[in-house]
Design a protein around this motif. Structure first.
Motif, PDB file in Angstrom:
ATOM      1  N   THR A 227      39.167 -24.476  14.379  1.00  0.00           N
ATOM      2  CA  THR A 227      38.175 -23.401  14.481  1.00  0.00           C
ATOM      3  C   THR A 227      37.031 -23.759  15.430  1.00  0.00           C
ATOM      4  O   THR A 227      35.941 -23.196  15.340  1.00  0.00           O
ATOM      5  CB  THR A 227      37.619 -23.057  13.083  1.00  0.00           C
ATOM      6  N   GLY A 228      37.273 -24.697  16.342  1.00  0.00           N
ATOM      7  CA  GLY A 228      36.272 -25.027  17.353  1.00  0.00           C
ATOM      8  C   GLY A 228      35.052 -25.744  16.816  1.00  0.00           C
ATOM      9  O   GLY A 228      33.975 -25.684  17.425  1.00  0.00           O
ATOM     10  N   LEU A 546      33.026 -18.094  16.856  1.00  0.00           N
ATOM     11  CA  LEU A 546      32.413 -17.038  17.648  1.00  0.00           C
ATOM     12  C   LEU A 546      31.740 -17.581  18.900  1.00  0.00           C
ATOM     13  O   LEU A 546      31.918 -17.044  20.002  1.00  0.00           O
ATOM     14  CB  LEU A 546      31.399 -16.278  16.788  1.00  0.00           C
ATOM     15  N   VAL A 547      30.981 -18.656  18.774  1.00  0.00           N
ATOM     16  CA  VAL A 547      30.269 -19.177  19.941  1.00  0.00           C
ATOM     17  C   VAL A 547      31.245 -19.767  20.953  1.00  0.00           C
ATOM     18  O   VAL A 547      31.067 -19.618  22.178  1.00  0.00           O
ATOM     19  CB  VAL A 547      29.198 -20.210  19.528  1.00  0.00           C
ATOM     20  N   THR A 590      17.622 -19.963  21.393  1.00  0.00           N
ATOM     21  CA  THR A 590      17.890 -18.750  20.608  1.00  0.00           C
ATOM     22  C   THR A 590      19.373 -18.610  20.260  1.00  0.00           C
ATOM     23  O   THR A 590      19.751 -17.652  19.586  1.00  0.00           O
ATOM     24  CB  THR A 590      17.426 -17.503  21.373  1.00  0.00           C
ATOM     25  N   GLY A 591      20.207 -19.549  20.730  1.00  0.00           N
ATOM     26  CA  GLY A 591      21.629 -19.475  20.441  1.00  0.00           C
ATOM     27  C   GLY A 591      22.439 -18.699  21.450  1.00  0.00           C
ATOM     28  O   GLY A 591      23.627 -18.430  21.220  1.00  0.00           O
ATOM     29  N   GLU A 592      21.818 -18.338  22.584  1.00  0.00           N
ATOM     30  CA  GLU A 592      22.531 -17.605  23.618  1.00  0.00           C
ATOM     31  C   GLU A 592      23.317 -18.563  24.509  1.00  0.00           C
ATOM     32  O   GLU A 592      22.850 -19.655  24.841  1.00  0.00           O
ATOM     33  CB  GLU A 592      21.560 -16.793  24.477  1.00  0.00           C
ATOM     34  N   VAL A 593      24.516 -18.130  24.903  1.00  0.00           N
ATOM     35  CA  VAL A 593      25.371 -18.929  25.777  1.00  0.00           C
ATOM     36  C   VAL A 593      24.963 -18.733  27.229  1.00  0.00           C
ATOM     37  O   VAL A 593      24.821 -17.601  27.696  1.00  0.00           O
ATOM     38  CB  VAL A 593      26.852 -18.536  25.597  1.00  0.00           C
TER      39      VAL A 593
END
Length: 631
Positions: A227-228, A546-547, A590-593
């Motif tokens: 699951t990464g 998800l990420v 902020t958790g943005e890729v």
């Protein structure tokens, strides 16, 4: 349920108990470090056991012409020259030693008539190169490394009176967060899957060996653990991921019955003479040999079949093309209406090998098809099709040490979770030797890193409390969505829009849908308590899936070419310009890729000289070729 947190103090913590993790742990322990091994599943059930065909190492036992330079050349060709050349070089040079070392640990490889380790053919390899144990090589590798760990524990018991004083296995344990002290690794936080109780490992060095990301796809050969986790842990700690667009769809997964769709059919079936046919009975792979491989592969069935009896011929049958080429060919045949009744193609080994040889050389495959599909492969063909199998992208690491790039110190990665070694496509058999070569290096350098520290970093209480709060959130949240529904929706997005053939419009749609899923996953809830609760476990895994999926989709949209495991229908050709580009993902606060382009390291001149200039012209720009010619 108790809210206390069990604490442990170790020098090196290895997350993952497959081949890379075990080899790293052995090396760290041999360096004198107190070492913990974290196994998400039961110890011995790692996904390494699914790598059945063999471990690639240029020992020259079957064909004396083989050597590390040929292996290096094959690996670079398979990866379409996007490999980190230094990793490919180290792998080719050190793989034989790692295989011989495994034999000293007790591995029982198949033998040649003169008693050497036997080696078999595999796709993309010029010579028979895979050391094997029937078609159960990964199982033997895991069994052998586990036994080595047991022997180290016995040494510890003789010296200290405890089997777990210097190396200990924590099975059915999941790590949810890495703890940092500034920019240094300080620990790893997780929970026991059976009880739900939390535990904290205080450690200055962590080796990620968590494997791949395949559970984000519905049709996959990967087990439930994939699951990464390691990819996501690395991102959140400040490390970077490289080239996540490159996913390998293994050409031969089972397609019938539906309950087992995607389960791996080892490449050794084709290595031992299995041929691919469409519904018309045509051996279609001869129609799909790319120009870049034309000199190495046969043009007729007679020429291809002769190669099995005369490997010096060097004109291999096209069933042994690299995996990405075979997968695309099968996909094309099915789309053209020439597929099997179950939506695949036919793989037949019975016309070349007698029944007793099939049972001897491919016992697992014979048993698997007989039990799961009621097919006797000694008499009839298998139905197979592409299945999500392996991610070439991963944690960006220093090739010599396995240390993660980015802002974090004390983090290392090896095996499938690390990126760079395989470029845009992995050759079959390179995975098992990759685990050994870079698992050993990561464990060695993690131990050396610990020796450089003056003061051990310490995890902050506030960070530990925050990790516990995040882990408990799905249980505390009422009215959220079911994690299984969210996983199905994620698998639909990735399988339908970021699959084997990709298009800009679909990738843009995928990124939009993944953003919507991100909001939904943030509100996921799980019924029940912490005592063995698979729904809660999946709710926590979804954040990682998800990420990593977002990294894959964004990189796939950015790379406007087709190369290896990344095929763009709207950009169907390889681009020499894009060969010079690595796509690197990172996370902001902020958790943005975020995605950025970085140059591919320049290969050294003496390695470039291993290739014909005509071949280099297919991969390099005119500017690069001019520089090569000048040298």
């Amino acid at each position: 349920m108790s809210s206390t947190i069990e604490r442990h103090l170790y020098d090196v913590v290895v997350i993952g108990a497959g081949g890379a993790g075990l080899r790293a742990a052995i090396e760290a322990r041999l360096a004198g470090k107190r070492t913990a091994i974290i196994s998400k599943s039961l110890f011995g059930k790692a996904h390494t056991v699914m790598a059945e065909g063999g471990a690639a190492a240029a020992m020259g036992n079957v064909n004396s012409n083989d050597n590390w330079m040929v292996h290096f050349r094959d690996t670079m060709r398979g990866g379409k020259f996007l490999n980190n050349f230094r990793m490919a070089e180290l792998h080719a040079k050190e793989a034989p030693e790692r295989i011989w070392e495994l034999e000293t640990y007790g591995a029982l490889f198949d033998r040649t008539k003169d008693g050497k380790i036997s080696q078999r053919n595999f796709g993309g390899h010029e010579y028979p190169r895979l050391a094997h144990v029937g078609d159960r090589t990964g199982l033997e590798l895991i069994r052998t490394l586990q036994q080595k760990i047991v022997s180290l524990q016995q040494e510890d018991f003789a010296e200290t009176g405890s089997y777990e004083s210097r190396i200990r296995v924590f099975q059915e344990t999941t790590i949810t967060e890495l703890m940092l002290d500034g920019d240094r690794v300080a620990g790893a936080f997780g929970y026991y899957r059976e009880s739900g109780e939390f535990l904290l490992f205080e450690t200055p060095a962590v080796v990620l060996a968590t494997g791949g990301v395949g559970r984000s796809y519905k049709v996959t050969s990967n087990s439930w653990e994939y699951t990464g986790d390691g990819h996501a842990l690395a991102l959140r700690s400040g490390a970077t991921l490289i080239n996540m667009e490159f996913l390998q769809f293994h050409p031969t997964g089972m397609v019938w019955p539906p309950s087992v769709k995607g389960i791996l059919v080892t490449e050794s079936v084709r290595g031992d003479g299995g041929v691919l046919r469409n519904s018309d009975g045509k051996r279609f792979m001869f129609d799909y040999v790319p120009d870049v491989f034309r000199k190495q592969y046969a043009e007729t069935e007679e020429e291809g079949d002769r190669w099995y009896d005369d490997p010096d011929n060097n004109r291999r049958p096209p069933e042994l093309l690299p995996r990405d080429e075979v997968a695309r060919a099968i996909n094309s045949e099915v789309k053209a209406g020439r597929g099997s009744p179950a939506g695949g193609v036919f793989l037949d080994v019975s016309t070349r090998l007698p029944a007793e040889q099939i049972i001897k050389r491919l016992p697992s495959m014979h048993h698997q098809f007989k039990e799961l599909a009621d097919v006797d492969i000694t008499k009839e063909p298998m139905e197979v099709g592409p299945t999500c199998h392996y991610v070439m992208g991963g944690v960006e690491v220093d090739p010599d040490t396995g240390a993660a790039f980015g802002t974090v110190q004390g983090l290392f990665a090896a095996g499938e979770v690390s990126g760079g070694m395989h470029g845009s496509n992995r050759l079959g058999g390179n995975s098992l030797s990759d685990l050994l070569v870079f698992g050993k290096r990561a464990g060695e350098h993690a131990a050396a890193y610990v020796d450089t520290l003056g003061v051990r970093p310490k995890p902050a209480k506030i960070d530990v409390a925050a990790a516990a709060e995040v882990a408990l959130a799905p249980l505390a949240r009422a009215g959220g969505e079911n994690p299984y529904t969210l996983q199905q929706d994620l698998q639909a997005v990735m399988g339908d829009l970021v699959g084997i053939i990709r298009r800009a419009g679909e990738l843009t749609d995928a990124i939009k849908r993944l953003q919507e899923l991100k909001a939904r996953v943030a509100n996921v809830s799980a019924d029940g308590g912490r005592l063995y609760n698979p729904g809660w476990h999946l709710a926590l895994d979804l954040r990682n899936m998800l990420v990593v999926s977002e990294c894959t989709a964004k990189a796939a949209l950015e790379r406007e070419e087709s190369r290896g495991g990344h095929t763009r229908e709207d950009f169907p050709k390889m681009s020499p310009e894009w060969r010079r580009v690595n796509l690197v993902c990172s996370l902001d606060e902020t958790g943005e890729v975020h995605l950025e382009r970085k140059p591919v390291p320049r290969m050294r001149a003496e390695l470039i000289d291993l290739f014909d200039r005509s071949e280099l012209a297919k991969y390099m720009t005119d500017e690069e070729l001019a520089e090569v010619e000048a040298e």
